[in-house]
Design a protein around this motif. Structure first.
Motif, PDB file in Angstrom:
ATOM      1  N   UNK A 213      -2.852   3.221  -5.100  1.00 47.74           N
ATOM      2  CA  UNK A 213      -1.948   3.015  -3.973  1.00 47.74           C
ATOM      3  C   UNK A 213      -2.655   2.293  -2.834  1.00 47.74           C
ATOM      4  N   UNK A 214      -1.979   1.330  -2.243  1.00 43.96           N
ATOM      5  CA  UNK A 214      -2.474   0.609  -1.065  1.00 43.96           C
ATOM      6  C   UNK A 214      -1.445   0.793   0.051  1.00 43.96           C
ATOM      7  N   UNK A 215      -1.910   1.185   1.230  1.00 47.00           N
ATOM      8  CA  UNK A 215      -1.007   1.384   2.367  1.00 47.00           C
ATOM      9  C   UNK A 215      -0.823   0.046   3.081  1.00 47.00           C
ATOM     10  N   UNK A 216       0.398  -0.452   3.031  1.00 42.31           N
ATOM     11  CA  UNK A 216       0.672  -1.758   3.610  1.00 42.31           C
ATOM     12  C   UNK A 216       0.854  -1.690   5.131  1.00 42.31           C
ATOM     13  N   UNK A 217       0.551  -2.792   5.770  1.00 43.03           N
ATOM     14  CA  UNK A 217       0.767  -2.923   7.213  1.00 43.03           C
ATOM     15  C   UNK A 217       2.257  -2.802   7.498  1.00 43.03           C
ATOM     16  N   UNK A 218       2.602  -2.028   8.518  1.00 43.15           N
ATOM     17  CA  UNK A 218       4.012  -1.771   8.805  1.00 43.15           C
ATOM     18  C   UNK A 218       4.169  -1.458  10.289  1.00 43.15           C
ATOM     19  N   UNK A 219       5.003  -2.207  10.970  1.00 40.46           N
ATOM     20  CA  UNK A 219       5.237  -1.981  12.398  1.00 40.46           C
ATOM     21  C   UNK A 219       5.749  -0.576  12.670  1.00 40.46           C
ATOM     22  N   UNK A 236      12.100   6.743   7.011  1.00 40.40           N
ATOM     23  CA  UNK A 236      11.916   7.172   5.614  1.00 40.40           C
ATOM     24  C   UNK A 236      12.038   6.066   4.579  1.00 40.40           C
ATOM     25  N   UNK A 237      12.697   4.959   4.932  1.00 31.62           N
ATOM     26  CA  UNK A 237      12.858   3.863   3.969  1.00 31.62           C
ATOM     27  C   UNK A 237      11.842   2.742   4.175  1.00 31.62           C
ATOM     28  N   UNK A 238      10.935   2.906   5.117  1.00 33.90           N
ATOM     29  CA  UNK A 238       9.961   1.854   5.422  1.00 33.90           C
ATOM     30  C   UNK A 238       8.942   1.718   4.292  1.00 33.90           C
ATOM     31  N   UNK A 239       8.264   0.565   4.271  1.00 30.21           N
ATOM     32  CA  UNK A 239       7.270   0.361   3.219  1.00 30.21           C
ATOM     33  C   UNK A 239       6.116   1.351   3.357  1.00 30.21           C
ATOM     34  N   UNK A 240       5.739   1.699   4.593  1.00 29.48           N
ATOM     35  CA  UNK A 240       4.645   2.649   4.787  1.00 29.48           C
ATOM     36  C   UNK A 240       5.029   4.033   4.286  1.00 29.48           C
ATOM     37  N   UNK A 241       6.267   4.452   4.526  1.00 28.68           N
ATOM     38  CA  UNK A 241       6.731   5.749   4.011  1.00 28.68           C
ATOM     39  C   UNK A 241       6.696   5.751   2.485  1.00 28.68           C
ATOM     40  N   UNK A 242       7.124   4.656   1.887  1.00 27.76           N
ATOM     41  CA  UNK A 242       7.065   4.528   0.429  1.00 27.76           C
ATOM     42  C   UNK A 242       5.633   4.616  -0.066  1.00 27.76           C
ATOM     43  N   UNK A 243       4.728   3.950   0.646  1.00 26.86           N
ATOM     44  CA  UNK A 243       3.327   3.932   0.222  1.00 26.86           C
ATOM     45  C   UNK A 243       2.699   5.321   0.314  1.00 26.86           C
ATOM     46  N   UNK A 244       2.975   6.039   1.389  1.00 28.55           N
ATOM     47  CA  UNK A 244       2.388   7.376   1.518  1.00 28.55           C
ATOM     48  C   UNK A 244       2.988   8.353   0.512  1.00 28.55           C
ATOM     49  N   UNK A 245       4.262   8.183   0.177  1.00 32.15           N
ATOM     50  CA  UNK A 245       4.830   9.006  -0.901  1.00 32.15           C
ATOM     51  C   UNK A 245       4.128   8.704  -2.220  1.00 32.15           C
ATOM     52  N   UNK A 246       3.911   7.424  -2.480  1.00 33.25           N
ATOM     53  CA  UNK A 246       3.219   7.016  -3.702  1.00 33.25           C
ATOM     54  C   UNK A 246       1.799   7.576  -3.736  1.00 33.25           C
TER      55      UNK A 246
END
Length: 254
Positions: A213-219, A236-246
């Motif tokens: 898993x890589x945590x992407x940059x997200x405002x 909850x639908x942001x890319x960072x939320x997805x990344x931390x769930x992953x």
């Protein structure tokens, strides 16, 4: 019970961001989680709105008197997530008494966490300070695992050799039970050539020591502390939320 120390001696590498959002994501998976803030900057405590003067005073009193940490164990407004906050005075409060052994404060956290009721928590996540002082040693002595957040830039990768030296010294001399669970690459922007090159270099050099898993940059990730919410609650639908769930799901496989 797994005790995760989130550590990198470099500042600005995402320790607090990782600690808060990993803890919250694990809680979302119905794991019982305790977040411990050992950083005198109190960033995790401020993020979850547990940094009032009265709370900080309770933290100081507990550390000075070596009282049970249950005295400063607070629920958060998020299900399954509790917290032991920090204080801006915690570094001073953990100085050794003149007649005490040198390691008296370093073993305090390990001892106190071991006294928590068995089964009370599945995970304890420790947000470490960005230095190699007594508070960091206390975290590494208490931890069963080390996770190292690393931003995908040159300065991030440049300190990894030093982090490995710290881990080896702690493992050899203080805590033979601690495991190096992995490197978490963060603040990643796939549109930047430099980020892609650094990410590739980290995977190439450290191989099986790096999380998939890589945590992407997200405002949204920079906004959510202002609203006292972890990313999975704020956006909850942001890319960072997805990344931390992953990342949480990946961590559960270890």
């Amino acid at each position: 019970m797994r005790i995760l120390a989130i550590f990198n001696q470099k500042g600005g590498c995402g320790k607090t961001t990782t600690s808060v959002n990993l803890a919250s994501s694990l809680a979302e998976l119905e794991k019982k989680v305790l977040l411990v803030d050992l950083d005198p900057q109190c960033s995790s405590s401020k993020w979850l709105n547990l940094s009032s003067s009265s709370i900080q005073e309770s933290v100081i009193t507990t550390y000075i008197n070596q009282d049970p940490v249950g005295n400063i164990l607070f629920p958060t407004k998020f299900a399954n997530l509790s917290m032991i906050p920090s204080s801006i005075r915690i570094k001073t409060a953990t100085k050794n008494p003149t007649n005490a052994p040198k390691n008296v404060q370093s073993i305090f956290l390990k001892k106190q966490l071991s006294l928590l009721d068995e089964g009370k928590f599945d995970f304890i996540v420790i947000d470490c300070p960005p230095d190699l002082g007594k508070l960091t040693l206390a975290a590494l002595l208490a931890a069963t695992e080390l996770i190292v957040p690393v931003p995908t830039n040159y300065m991030g990768i440049s300190v990894l050799a030093e982090v490995f030296k710290v881990f080896k010294a702690v493992h050899l001399n203080y805590n033979p039970n601690i495991l190096f669970t992995g490197i978490l690459c963060s603040q990643y922007n796939g549109n930047k050539k430099h980020d892609r090159e650094v990410l590739s270099a980290i995977f190439r050099k450290f191989k099986n020591k790096v999380f998939d898993t890589v945590i992407r940059e997200d405002e949204k990730l920079t906004e959510c502390p202002s609203f006292f919410q972890p990313i999975n609650h704020y956006a909850p639908q942001s890319v960072a939320a997805q990344d931390f769930r992953s990342f949480s799901l990946e961590l559960l496989k270890y």
